[in-house]
Design a protein around this motif. Sequence first.
Motif, short mmCIF file in Angstrom:
data_model
loop_
_atom_site.label_atom_id
_atom_site.label_comp_id
_atom_site.label_asym_id
_atom_site.label_seq_id
_atom_site.Cartn_x
_atom_site.Cartn_y
_atom_site.Cartn_z
N ALA A 165 -4.79 9.07 1.92
CA ALA A 165 -5.61 8.41 0.90
C ALA A 165 -7.07 8.36 1.33
CB ALA A 165 -5.09 6.99 0.66
N TYR A 166 -7.29 8.17 2.62
CA TYR A 166 -8.68 8.10 3.11
C TYR A 166 -9.38 9.45 2.97
CZ TYR A 166 -12.60 6.72 6.03
OH TYR A 166 -13.85 6.41 6.49
N VAL A 167 -8.67 10.54 3.31
CA VAL A 167 -9.27 11.87 3.18
C VAL A 167 -9.54 12.18 1.70
CG1 VAL A 167 -8.86 14.34 3.54
CG2 VAL A 167 -8.30 12.72 5.35
N LEU A 197 0.81 -1.22 0.00
CA LEU A 197 0.00 0.00 0.00
C LEU A 197 0.85 1.27 0.00
CD1 LEU A 197 -2.79 -1.09 2.47
CD2 LEU A 197 -2.81 -1.15 -0.02
N THR A 198 2.03 1.23 0.67
CA THR A 198 2.83 2.45 0.70
C THR A 198 3.60 2.62 -0.60
OG1 THR A 198 4.45 1.18 1.95
CG2 THR A 198 3.13 2.76 3.19
N ALA A 199 3.71 1.53 -1.39
CA ALA A 199 4.36 1.67 -2.70
C ALA A 199 3.44 2.41 -3.67
CB ALA A 199 4.73 0.29 -3.25
N MET A 200 2.13 2.43 -3.39
CA MET A 200 1.19 3.14 -4.28
C MET A 200 1.22 4.63 -3.98
SD MET A 200 -2.35 1.27 -3.55
CE MET A 200 -2.60 -0.43 -3.94
N SER A 201 0.74 5.42 -4.92
CA SER A 201 0.53 6.83 -4.64
C SER A 201 -0.73 6.95 -3.76
CB SER A 201 0.32 7.61 -5.93
OG SER A 201 -0.95 7.28 -6.47
N ALA A 202 -0.87 8.09 -3.07
CA ALA A 202 -2.05 8.28 -2.24
C ALA A 202 -3.32 8.22 -3.09
CB ALA A 202 -1.96 9.62 -1.51
N GLU A 203 -3.23 8.72 -4.33
CA GLU A 203 -4.42 8.70 -5.20
C GLU A 203 -4.82 7.25 -5.52
OE1 GLU A 203 -1.82 10.63 -5.64
OE2 GLU A 203 -2.56 12.69 -5.78
N GLN A 204 -3.81 6.39 -5.78
CA GLN A 204 -4.13 4.97 -6.04
C GLN A 204 -4.72 4.33 -4.78
OE1 GLN A 204 -0.15 3.97 -7.31
NE2 GLN A 204 -0.91 3.23 -9.29
N ALA A 205 -4.09 4.62 -3.64
CA ALA A 205 -4.57 4.03 -2.39
C ALA A 205 -5.99 4.49 -2.08
CB ALA A 205 -3.63 4.37 -1.25
N ALA A 206 -6.35 5.68 -2.55
CA ALA A 206 -7.70 6.20 -2.32
C ALA A 206 -8.75 5.32 -3.01
CB ALA A 206 -7.81 7.64 -2.81
N ARG A 207 -8.31 4.53 -4.01
CA ARG A 207 -9.26 3.66 -4.71
C ARG A 207 -9.07 2.20 -4.34
NH1 ARG A 207 -7.67 7.27 -8.73
NH2 ARG A 207 -6.15 5.77 -9.48
N ASP A 208 -8.13 1.91 -3.46
CA ASP A 208 -7.83 0.52 -3.13
C ASP A 208 -8.65 0.08 -1.91
OD1 ASP A 208 -5.41 -1.69 -3.50
OD2 ASP A 208 -6.18 -1.55 -1.45
N PRO A 209 -9.49 -0.95 -2.08
CA PRO A 209 -10.39 -1.33 -0.97
C PRO A 209 -9.63 -1.72 0.30
CG PRO A 209 -10.97 -2.51 -2.99
CD PRO A 209 -9.71 -1.77 -3.28
N GLN A 210 -8.50 -2.42 0.15
CA GLN A 210 -7.75 -2.85 1.34
C GLN A 210 -7.16 -1.62 2.07
OE1 GLN A 210 -4.41 -5.50 0.68
NE2 GLN A 210 -4.94 -6.64 2.52
N ALA A 211 -6.63 -0.69 1.29
CA ALA A 211 -6.09 0.55 1.88
C ALA A 211 -7.20 1.29 2.62
CB ALA A 211 -5.49 1.43 0.80
N GLN A 212 -8.37 1.35 2.01
CA GLN A 212 -9.47 2.09 2.62
C GLN A 212 -9.98 1.42 3.90
OE1 GLN A 212 -10.42 5.21 1.76
NE2 GLN A 212 -8.56 4.93 0.57
N ALA A 213 -9.97 0.07 3.88
CA ALA A 213 -10.43 -0.65 5.09
C ALA A 213 -9.49 -0.36 6.26
CB ALA A 213 -10.51 -2.15 4.80
N LEU A 214 -8.17 -0.42 5.98
CA LEU A 214 -7.21 -0.13 7.05
C LEU A 214 -7.30 1.32 7.49
CD1 LEU A 214 -3.94 -1.94 5.89
CD2 LEU A 214 -5.31 -2.43 7.91
N ALA A 215 -7.40 2.23 6.50
CA ALA A 215 -7.40 3.66 6.80
C ALA A 215 -8.65 4.05 7.58
CB ALA A 215 -7.29 4.46 5.51
N MET A 216 -9.75 3.39 7.30
CA MET A 216 -10.98 3.74 8.02
C MET A 216 -10.80 3.48 9.51
SD MET A 216 -14.89 2.71 7.27
CE MET A 216 -15.06 1.22 8.18
N ARG A 217 -10.14 2.36 9.85
CA ARG A 217 -9.85 2.06 11.27
C ARG A 217 -9.04 3.20 11.88
NH1 ARG A 217 -12.50 0.13 14.12
NH2 ARG A 217 -14.06 -0.75 12.79
N LEU A 218 -7.98 3.60 11.16
CA LEU A 218 -7.11 4.66 11.68
C LEU A 218 -7.90 5.95 11.87
CD1 LEU A 218 -3.96 4.13 9.42
CD2 LEU A 218 -4.05 3.89 11.91
N PHE A 219 -8.77 6.24 10.91
CA PHE A 219 -9.56 7.48 11.00
C PHE A 219 -10.51 7.39 12.20
CE2 PHE A 219 -12.86 10.52 9.90
CZ PHE A 219 -12.13 11.58 9.42
#
Length: 303
Positions: A289-291, A114-136
């Motif tokens: 990415a979440y924001v 996930l950190t190898a992706m750009s924030a814009e790509q991670a903004a569309r990645d379901p796994q990144a969003q699931a993890l980021a939602m927890r952090l948020f």
Amino acid sequence: MSAGWSWWVIVLIVFNLGVTFFLFVWAPRAKIPTLPDGTTGHVWAHGALREGMHRLPGWWILISLAMYVAAAVYLVLYPGFGNTSGLLDWTSHRELAQATAANDAKLDPVLQRLTAMSAEQAARDPQAQALAMRLFIDNCTACHGRNGFGNPLLGAPNMTDADWLYGGSADEISTSIRSGRSGVMPAWNALGADTVKNLVQYVLSLSGQAHDVGMATAGEAVFKTTCIACHGPEGKGNPALGAPNLTDDVWLYGGTPAAIETSIDQGRQGHMPAWSPRLSDADIHLLTAYVLHLSNRADQTAR
Ligand code: HEC
Ligand code: HEC
């Protein structure tokens, strides 16, 4: 634990277990004198209540015995008897370290991807969003709300619109999260209540709301000298200072005449804490990415 404390703990354990075990062994055998009718002779309530005698039930004795066995087994296997470490050599620190290591081993490859992706790509990645939602939810909802709609009492902005105080690029959002932000709107009560009221009418006119034209014109003159340094000549704001755009209908603290008057009269100091180093770089990347994801949501009006 020092040797002195260790011995103190050992003495307490031996003493407590010893005394209760003695009572356990002795009590069932103790002879308590009884009268021929089986009572002890103690009476209460003028003889209406008399104290009888019963042997302890067998199940109670068995369970109590099992407790002593369990205590002994525990003290042999686990740390507890002063400084002894127990046969299993268990420590809570080691258990935590093992659990953390096992978790990291699972998480590391995911985070690497996930950190190898750009924030814009991670903004569309379901796994990144699931993890980021927890952090948020863990770190940001107290101020920005569970769904990111913000909180006008704190001046915490809505994260789901495309309106930004400090800019909405991945870099700007990441800087907001990493270093925090503190907008400073001075209090203008020294200008006098009438001038503040005129300014309120002018600010209302900027965002196209109903206003008193005469007062707004008077307010405009003050605005052009006093407020444009931060809010810009047209009131469109300045992302370098976090001074909000006053010409749209997006408000940090509310767009009613009363809320605007409080903003001008008392000033406002919104504070966004810095999250580095409390959160790791990977966490900040995911939150950026979440924001981004929140602010580009299709269902922005659905609450
Ligand atoms: C203590 C309350 C608080 C917490 C917790 C908080 N924020 Fe903020 N945040 C604010 C405030 C207030 C502002 C506006 C700062 C200003 O007015 O200068 C802000 C601003 C921002 C901005 C800039 C928005 C813009 O329009 O430029 C971003 C992005 C942001 N926060 C994201 C987050 C994230 C992600 C978290 C969780 C890691 C978080 N915030 C946690 C209060 C908070
Ligand atoms: C030193 C820079 C500065 C000056 C000068 C300034 N402002 Fe502000 N203003 C800000 C900042 C920064 C904020 C956002 C405060 C925050 O983030 O908590 C703000 C917020 C506001 C708000 C609240 C907006 C909202 O969305 O709720 C209003 C209204 C406002 N200013 C009006 C004025 C008026 C009218 C003047 C002139 C009398 C003025 N400001 C002068 C920096 C300034």
